[in-house]
Design a protein around this motif. Structure first.
Motif, PDB file in Angstrom:
ATOM      1  N   ALA A  65      92.632  70.941  98.495  1.00  0.00           N
ATOM      2  CA  ALA A  65      92.412  70.939  97.051  1.00  0.00           C
ATOM      3  C   ALA A  65      93.706  70.623  96.308  1.00  0.00           C
ATOM      4  O   ALA A  65      93.677  70.055  95.216  1.00  0.00           O
ATOM      5  CB  ALA A  65      91.871  72.297  96.609  1.00  0.00           C
ATOM      6  N   CYS A  73      98.278  72.286 101.243  1.00  0.00           N
ATOM      7  CA  CYS A  73      98.823  73.489 100.604  1.00  0.00           C
ATOM      8  C   CYS A  73      98.763  74.688 101.536  1.00  0.00           C
ATOM      9  O   CYS A  73      99.518  75.638 101.388  1.00  0.00           O
ATOM     10  CB  CYS A  73      98.070  73.784  99.298  1.00  0.00           C
ATOM     11  SG  CYS A  73      96.388  74.448  99.577  1.00  0.00           S
ATOM     12  N   CYS A  76      94.349  76.767 100.095  1.00  0.00           N
ATOM     13  CA  CYS A  76      93.008  76.591  99.552  1.00  0.00           C
ATOM     14  C   CYS A  76      91.954  76.879 100.639  1.00  0.00           C
ATOM     15  O   CYS A  76      92.259  76.973 101.816  1.00  0.00           O
ATOM     16  CB  CYS A  76      92.843  75.175  98.986  1.00  0.00           C
ATOM     17  SG  CYS A  76      92.788  73.903 100.251  1.00  0.00           S
TER      18      CYS A  76
END
Ligand SMILES: [Zn+2]
Length: 566
Positions: A65, A73, A76
């Motif tokens: 995301a 990341c 997410c």
């Protein structure tokens, strides 16, 4: 399993955490960041170098995301699902066990059912194991891949992947990690995980890991859980010494120690083969040895003493039993038998004749006696025929036939072929270290320094020669045969240069061929096994003969240069 293994805990989650594969990382990150990822990748490289891990990171970032600069990341829901192994977007298939065409059809069917806005990543591990029909099915899909599907084909053996498939992929190669980098990684992991291990444990883990991060961490974990470094290295030194000394008792004692210390016979044999192979490589191609350079030097010195031919023989023999060991009811016995065969003098590990080992042992004893006599006899630097000082190397050219104890008229120019010599008592024909020239250098000692310092092909070539005689400034080496000698001639300039570099002065080096394999007395040929195949190993023109590495690979069906641990 109570706690995840070190390798799982410290598995890279982002491209930037992947060690030693910067070129791969850059290619993938750049592609993702610019939205130009490929539809099919071929990741090739040794096991444990991060192929599957990279494929998962790729899957993560493609569905993340909040990707940043081509990195996931890792926070997410999508990223976490991939990490947990519960994502519907990542499909892993081990082609080694799912290699049939129906497996492939199944996969292709799933691949065609895309979810809008999502990337599906199909990871096919060991893709070279697919059956031809499955390969053909895969090929068809690669020709017209469904949108938003990315195939990552992973293989340890890209040569076995069909060209038509390879040509439809972006091929990224993963490398083994250099020992120093692995050591740094292992050190960091050990500290972070609070493991109580010392530098010896780190070094042992790196050595066992053979360039693979995964195997290194597995080894580290094992070492930590058993409370430190086992005496692996010690027992191998002992075993190698036993091979050098041809001492079966010593070999069996070393095995007993190792087994008592908790080593299983099969892993022990595997590790020993690895050790020997490293020794062999340290002579032939030191840069391939996955060990810190100081250890490579020590290994090379040891390997030099054992000799390349004996090394290969030991690797072959132990390689044979590795296969048998899988099904052996008592594997220890097999290992011991192989070692006894390898250490029994002159049996070459091939005979079952009861008399042969005895005869060989006798011959070895005679040899020892002969060399002791030769050493004690101190051949005088005089010509026994004239009673005058013998000058230079040429004057003593007949030293091999002539001894102080049996004066004869001075010396024909070349040693006569004496086939019966082998049957005679060895003493009179001992070739003897000729007396050192008065008040001058010890060329033999210098040669012992120069020989290990030779580079490239010169090193194994000259490793197979023996010192025939020395004079004040000339050393004469004898090669196993004429072809070998001729080959050595090509490298004499190199040898002279190395000599000057190492010792600081010049020497004349000559290489002659052994007259016939049987010509010298037993004592002149303390390691008859040495002339078996060394020139074959190094002399073959490229392509026409198997290389040393290929021979090794041949000795272990299905093997590759990579260390493999279960
Ligand atoms: Zn994410």
């Amino acid at each position: 399993m109570a706690t995840p293994s070190l390798y799982r805990r410290y598995r890279p989650r982002r491209f930037s955490e992947l060690r030693g594969q910067e070129h791969v990382v850059k290619a993938l990150r750049d592609a993702v960041a610019s939205g130009r990822e490929g539809q099919a990748y071929l990741f090739s490289g040794p096991r444990g170098t991060g192929k599957t891990t990279s494929a998962r990171i790729l899957a993560k970032v493609l569905n993340c995301a909040r990707p940043v600069d081509g990195e996931p990341c890792c926070e997410c829901e999508s990223c976490l699902a991939v990490e947990r192994g519960t994502s519907y977007d990542v499909h892993e298939l081990d082609a080694a066990s799912n290699n049939k065409v129906e497996h492939m059809r199944d996969l292709i069917e799933k691949a065609s059912l895309g979810t809008p806005g999502r990337h599906k990543v199909y990871i096919l591990d060991e893709v070279h194991m697919l059956t031809p029909a499955a390969e053909a099915a895969l090929l068809k899909t690669l020709e017209e891949p469904p949108p938003h599907v990315v195939f990552v084909l992973a293989t340890t053996d890209p040569q076995k992947v069909r060209d038509t498939i390879r040509s439809r992929t972006q091929h990224l190669r993963f490398h083994l990690l250099p020992p120093d980098e692995l050591a740094a990684h292992a050190r960091w992991v050990a500290q972070d995980a609070g493991l109580d291990v010392d530098e010896a444990a780190i070094a042992a883990a790196v050595a066992q890991g053979g360039g693979s991060a995964r195997d290194t961490l597995s080894a580290l974990e094992l070492i930590a859980s058993t409370g430190g470094v086992t005496d692996d290295a010690l027992s191998f030194d002992e075993l190698v010494e036993a091979l050098i000394e041809r001492d079966p008792g010593r070999a069996l004692t070393a095995v007993a120690h190792a087994v008592n210390a908790g080593h299983e016979p099969r892993p022990l044999a595997e590790a020993f083969v690895r050790h020997l192979r490293n020794g062999f490589l340290s002579l032939m191609a030191p840069e391939l040895v996955q060990l810190p350079s100081a250890q490579v030097d020590a290994l090379a010195a040891q390997a030099q003493r054992l000799g390349p031919a004996a090394l290969v023989r030991a690797i072959e023999r132990l390689g044979e039993i590795l296969v048998e060991l899988r099904h052996a009811p008592d594997p220890r016995v097999l290992v011991e038998v192989a070692l006894v065969q390898l250490t029994s003098p002159a049996t070459g590990g091939a005979t079952t004749d009861d008399v042969a080992p005895l005869a060989a042992r006798l011959a070895a004893l005679e040899q020892t006696v002969a060399s002791l006599q030769a050493a004690g006899a101190t051949p005088r630097p005089v010509d026994p025929a004239t009673g005058r000082a013998a000058l230079g190397g040429r004057a003593r050219r007949a030293a091999g036939n002539d001894t102080a104890s049996t004066p004869r008229p001075a010396a024909p120019a070349a040693p006569a072929a004496t086939p019966p010599a082998a049957a005679e008592p060895p003493a009179p024909s001992a070739p003897a270290p000729p007396a050192p020239p008065p008040a001058s250098r010890d060329l033999r000692a210098e040669w012992d320094q120069v020989r290990p310092a030779l580079r490239g092909i010169a090193k194994p070539l000259f490793a197979a020669t023996e010192v025939e005689r020395v004079s004040s400034d000339t050393i004469v080496l004898v090669a196993p045969n004429a072809a070998h000698a001729a080959k050595c001639q090509e490298f004499l300039a190199d040898v002279r240069t190395t000599w000057r570099t190492v010792t600081g002065h010049d020497a004349t080096v000559e290489v002659i061929a052994r007259e016939t394999p049987a010509a010298p007395s037993p004592a002149a040929d303390p390691e008859p096994i040495e002339d078996i195949d060394l020139d074959e190993l190094v002399d073959a023109p490229p392509g026409s003969m198997p290389s040393a590495i290929e021979r090794l690979a041949e000795a272990f069906p299905g093997s590759q240069l990579i260390e493999r641990r279960d």
